[in-house]
Design a protein around this motif. Structure first.
Motif, PDB file in Angstrom:
ATOM      1  N   ALA A  74      -7.397  -2.827  -7.341  1.00  0.00           N
ATOM      2  CA  ALA A  74      -6.116  -2.382  -6.784  1.00  0.00           C
ATOM      3  C   ALA A  74      -6.109  -2.623  -5.284  1.00  0.00           C
ATOM      4  O   ALA A  74      -6.976  -2.120  -4.569  1.00  0.00           O
ATOM      5  N   GLU A  75      -5.135  -3.403  -4.822  1.00  0.00           N
ATOM      6  CA  GLU A  75      -4.962  -3.653  -3.387  1.00  0.00           C
ATOM      7  C   GLU A  75      -4.071  -2.560  -2.804  1.00  0.00           C
ATOM      8  O   GLU A  75      -3.002  -2.268  -3.343  1.00  0.00           O
ATOM      9  N   SER A  76      -4.496  -1.949  -1.713  1.00  0.00           N
ATOM     10  CA  SER A  76      -3.744  -0.836  -1.145  1.00  0.00           C
ATOM     11  C   SER A  76      -3.694  -0.940   0.372  1.00  0.00           C
ATOM     12  O   SER A  76      -4.503  -1.635   0.996  1.00  0.00           O
ATOM     13  N   ILE A  77      -2.720  -0.257   0.960  1.00  0.00           N
ATOM     14  CA  ILE A  77      -2.546  -0.229   2.411  1.00  0.00           C
ATOM     15  C   ILE A  77      -2.391   1.222   2.850  1.00  0.00           C
ATOM     16  O   ILE A  77      -2.010   2.088   2.048  1.00  0.00           O
ATOM     17  N   PRO A  78      -2.665   1.553   4.119  1.00  0.00           N
ATOM     18  CA  PRO A  78      -2.483   2.941   4.591  1.00  0.00           C
ATOM     19  C   PRO A  78      -1.037   3.392   4.477  1.00  0.00           C
ATOM     20  O   PRO A  78      -0.104   2.628   4.725  1.00  0.00           O
ATOM     21  N   ASN A  79      -0.869   4.623   4.072  1.00  0.00           N
ATOM     22  CA  ASN A  79       0.468   5.212   3.936  1.00  0.00           C
ATOM     23  C   ASN A  79       0.564   6.406   4.874  1.00  0.00           C
ATOM     24  O   ASN A  79       0.134   7.505   4.557  1.00  0.00           O
ATOM     25  N   PHE A  80       1.154   6.184   6.037  1.00  0.00           N
ATOM     26  CA  PHE A  80       1.214   7.227   7.064  1.00  0.00           C
ATOM     27  C   PHE A  80       2.496   8.045   6.989  1.00  0.00           C
ATOM     28  O   PHE A  80       2.648   9.013   7.729  1.00  0.00           O
ATOM     29  N   ASN A  81       3.421   7.677   6.138  1.00  0.00           N
ATOM     30  CA  ASN A  81       4.729   8.321   6.131  1.00  0.00           C
ATOM     31  C   ASN A  81       4.803   9.546   5.237  1.00  0.00           C
ATOM     32  O   ASN A  81       5.665  10.395   5.416  1.00  0.00           O
ATOM     33  N   HIS A  82       3.928   9.620   4.244  1.00  0.00           N
ATOM     34  CA  HIS A  82       4.062  10.727   3.300  1.00  0.00           C
ATOM     35  C   HIS A  82       3.426  11.989   3.882  1.00  0.00           C
ATOM     36  O   HIS A  82       2.470  11.952   4.668  1.00  0.00           O
ATOM     37  N   ASN A  83       3.984  13.153   3.495  1.00  0.00           N
ATOM     38  CA  ASN A  83       3.484  14.451   3.956  1.00  0.00           C
ATOM     39  C   ASN A  83       2.938  15.295   2.818  1.00  0.00           C
ATOM     40  O   ASN A  83       2.551  16.440   3.042  1.00  0.00           O
ATOM     41  N   ASN A  84       2.907  14.743   1.614  1.00  0.00           N
ATOM     42  CA  ASN A  84       2.422  15.481   0.454  1.00  0.00           C
ATOM     43  C   ASN A  84       0.902  15.385   0.394  1.00  0.00           C
ATOM     44  O   ASN A  84       0.326  14.291   0.260  1.00  0.00           O
ATOM     45  N   ILE A  85       0.241  16.514   0.510  1.00  0.00           N
ATOM     46  CA  ILE A  85      -1.231  16.521   0.534  1.00  0.00           C
ATOM     47  C   ILE A  85      -1.828  16.172  -0.817  1.00  0.00           C
ATOM     48  O   ILE A  85      -3.019  15.866  -0.918  1.00  0.00           O
ATOM     49  N   HIS A  86      -1.024  16.230  -1.874  1.00  0.00           N
ATOM     50  CA  HIS A  86      -1.534  15.938  -3.211  1.00  0.00           C
ATOM     51  C   HIS A  86      -1.462  14.451  -3.544  1.00  0.00           C
ATOM     52  O   HIS A  86      -1.968  14.029  -4.577  1.00  0.00           O
ATOM     53  N   LYS A  87      -0.837  13.644  -2.700  1.00  0.00           N
ATOM     54  CA  LYS A  87      -0.745  12.216  -2.937  1.00  0.00           C
ATOM     55  C   LYS A  87      -1.825  11.469  -2.171  1.00  0.00           C
ATOM     56  O   LYS A  87      -2.297  11.951  -1.140  1.00  0.00           O
ATOM     57  N   PRO A  88      -2.238  10.315  -2.644  1.00  0.00           N
ATOM     58  CA  PRO A  88      -3.260   9.535  -1.934  1.00  0.00           C
ATOM     59  C   PRO A  88      -2.782   9.121  -0.547  1.00  0.00           C
ATOM     60  O   PRO A  88      -1.584   8.990  -0.285  1.00  0.00           O
ATOM     61  N   LYS A  89      -3.725   8.906   0.342  1.00  0.00           N
ATOM     62  CA  LYS A  89      -3.402   8.502   1.702  1.00  0.00           C
ATOM     63  C   LYS A  89      -3.116   7.014   1.814  1.00  0.00           C
ATOM     64  O   LYS A  89      -2.786   6.536   2.898  1.00  0.00           O
ATOM     65  N   ARG A  90      -3.261   6.310   0.709  1.00  0.00           N
ATOM     66  CA  ARG A  90      -3.005   4.876   0.695  1.00  0.00           C
ATOM     67  C   ARG A  90      -1.936   4.548  -0.337  1.00  0.00           C
ATOM     68  O   ARG A  90      -1.804   5.244  -1.347  1.00  0.00           O
ATOM     69  N   ALA A  91      -1.155   3.513  -0.072  1.00  0.00           N
ATOM     70  CA  ALA A  91      -0.105   3.065  -0.988  1.00  0.00           C
ATOM     71  C   ALA A  91      -0.563   1.798  -1.687  1.00  0.00           C
ATOM     72  O   ALA A  91      -1.030   0.858  -1.035  1.00  0.00           O
ATOM     73  N   VAL A  92      -0.429   1.768  -2.992  1.00  0.00           N
ATOM     74  CA  VAL A  92      -0.877   0.613  -3.769  1.00  0.00           C
ATOM     75  C   VAL A  92       0.142  -0.507  -3.655  1.00  0.00           C
ATOM     76  O   VAL A  92       1.351  -0.276  -3.571  1.00  0.00           O
ATOM     77  N   ARG A  93      -0.329  -1.744  -3.639  1.00  0.00           N
ATOM     78  CA  ARG A  93       0.544  -2.915  -3.609  1.00  0.00           C
ATOM     79  C   ARG A  93       0.473  -3.659  -4.947  1.00  0.00           C
ATOM     80  O   ARG A  93       1.399  -3.664  -5.715  1.00  0.00           O
TER      81      ARG A  93
END
Length: 318
Positions: A176-195
């Motif tokens: 899985a290729e992923s990038i940093p996700n700085f926009n989300h504020n939900n602590i239960h979601k991963p800190k990276r967004a999958v591409r």
């Protein structure tokens, strides 16, 4: 595309055939004999005739429909059903919707579509930050077959246990290729967004099996891979830019490799809930469909056209 939109656009067999011809003309037809690109259209017999050598090519030749006797509208309805939902359809459900008499041609048609989906995704390679792990999917072993009535006939005397190394499980390499996700504020979601993701069935999880697949599916020059502490990943450092090996002794795996584990869980639930039982030799085709839809999840509006594109430009037997 909904059913209403489909039948407004393709009300009959002739409409599907003319649309497919227009799509082929747009994509281009290549002569199998001389590799020529220019053709005449013989409307009376629905064949292309090469301007250079005179070789004739049928409208279905060189596409996923080659050697198929199913009507064009059957294929188009399959494209629509496959692309209309995030989930999948079993061949039996497709047969019921299309109202075809026999199951086997529909089953073969669906596997042809899934195979060309995999050919399309094989042209792309993952890069940058990648999570990697293997999953174990339950399949129907080769020692179990079905008779013509659909009854399962077990040949093994001992009960087969599930899990790693079992005859029932197929090993699948998941990336899985992923990038940093700085926009989300939900602590239960991963800190990276999958591409994008890739799922490849392998014979085993040994280093000599996994490394060739990594070279084939990842741009190793700029890839930074995160894996668990398994020994078969120890040689990755020699072929990629960076390799982070994390031992999962006191760490939850889903916090280190969140998207790989989400992908494995969703794929297992999808296959189990819809197809129920999958043969060992066909699981890659089902994974092809899952990855094809996931990698185009933001293009749902034109997923039908994308499916038609791969059906037109790729041959299922390559």
């Amino acid at each position: 595309m909904t059913f209403k939109q489909f039948f407004q656009r393709f009300p009959n067999e002739e409409a599907c055939k003319q649309h497919f011809k227009a799509y082929r003309d747009k994509s281009g037809v290549t002569c199998k004999k001389c590799q020529g690109k220019e053709h005449y259209w013989l409307s009376t017999i629905s064949y292309y005739k090469c301007k250079s050598c005179g070789f004739r090519t049928s409208l279905k030749s060189g596409t996923v429909m080659e050697n198929s006797k199913l009507p064009y509208q059957h294929w188009y309805m399959a494209f629509m059903l496959v692309s209309s939902t995030k989930k999948s359809f079993s061949a039996l459900e497709i047969q019921r919707q299309i109202e075809h008499k026999f199951y086997e041609p529909i089953w073969l048609m669906m596997h042809k579509i899934r195979r060309v989906m995999g050919q399309r995704d094989a042209e792309y390679r993952l890069e940058n930050t990648i999570e990697m792990d293997e999953g174990f999917f339950i399949t129907t072993p080769e020692d179990i077959r079905r008779d013509y009535k659909g009854k399962r006939l077990p040949r093994l005397k001992k009960r087969m246990k599930p899990g790693k190394g079992s005859p029932r499980t197929a090993t699948v390499l998941v990336m899985a290729e992923s990038i940093p996700n700085f926009n989300h504020n939900n602590i239960h979601k991963p800190k990276r967004a999958v591409r994008f993701i890739k799922m490849i069935r392998v014979e085993d999880n040994k280093a000599e099996t996994i490394l060739p697949e990594v070279r084939k599916n990842i741009v190793c020059e700029n890839a930074e891979i995160t894996t668990d502490g398994a020994n078969h990943y120890s040689k990755l450092r020699a072929i990629v830019k960076g390799h982070q090996c994390v031992k999962m002794t006191h760490i939850d795996a889903h916090t280190v490799l969140p998207w790989v584990h989400k992908t494995i869980s969703n794929a297992k639930r999808n296959l189990l809930g819809i197809h129920h039982s999958i043969g060992r030799g066909y699981i890659q085709n089902y994974l092809n469909e899952f990855c094809f839809k996931f990698n185009r999840r933001y293009n749902e509006m034109d997923l039908f056209d994308r499916t038609l594109n791969v059906a037109t430009n790729y041959q299922w037997y390559n």
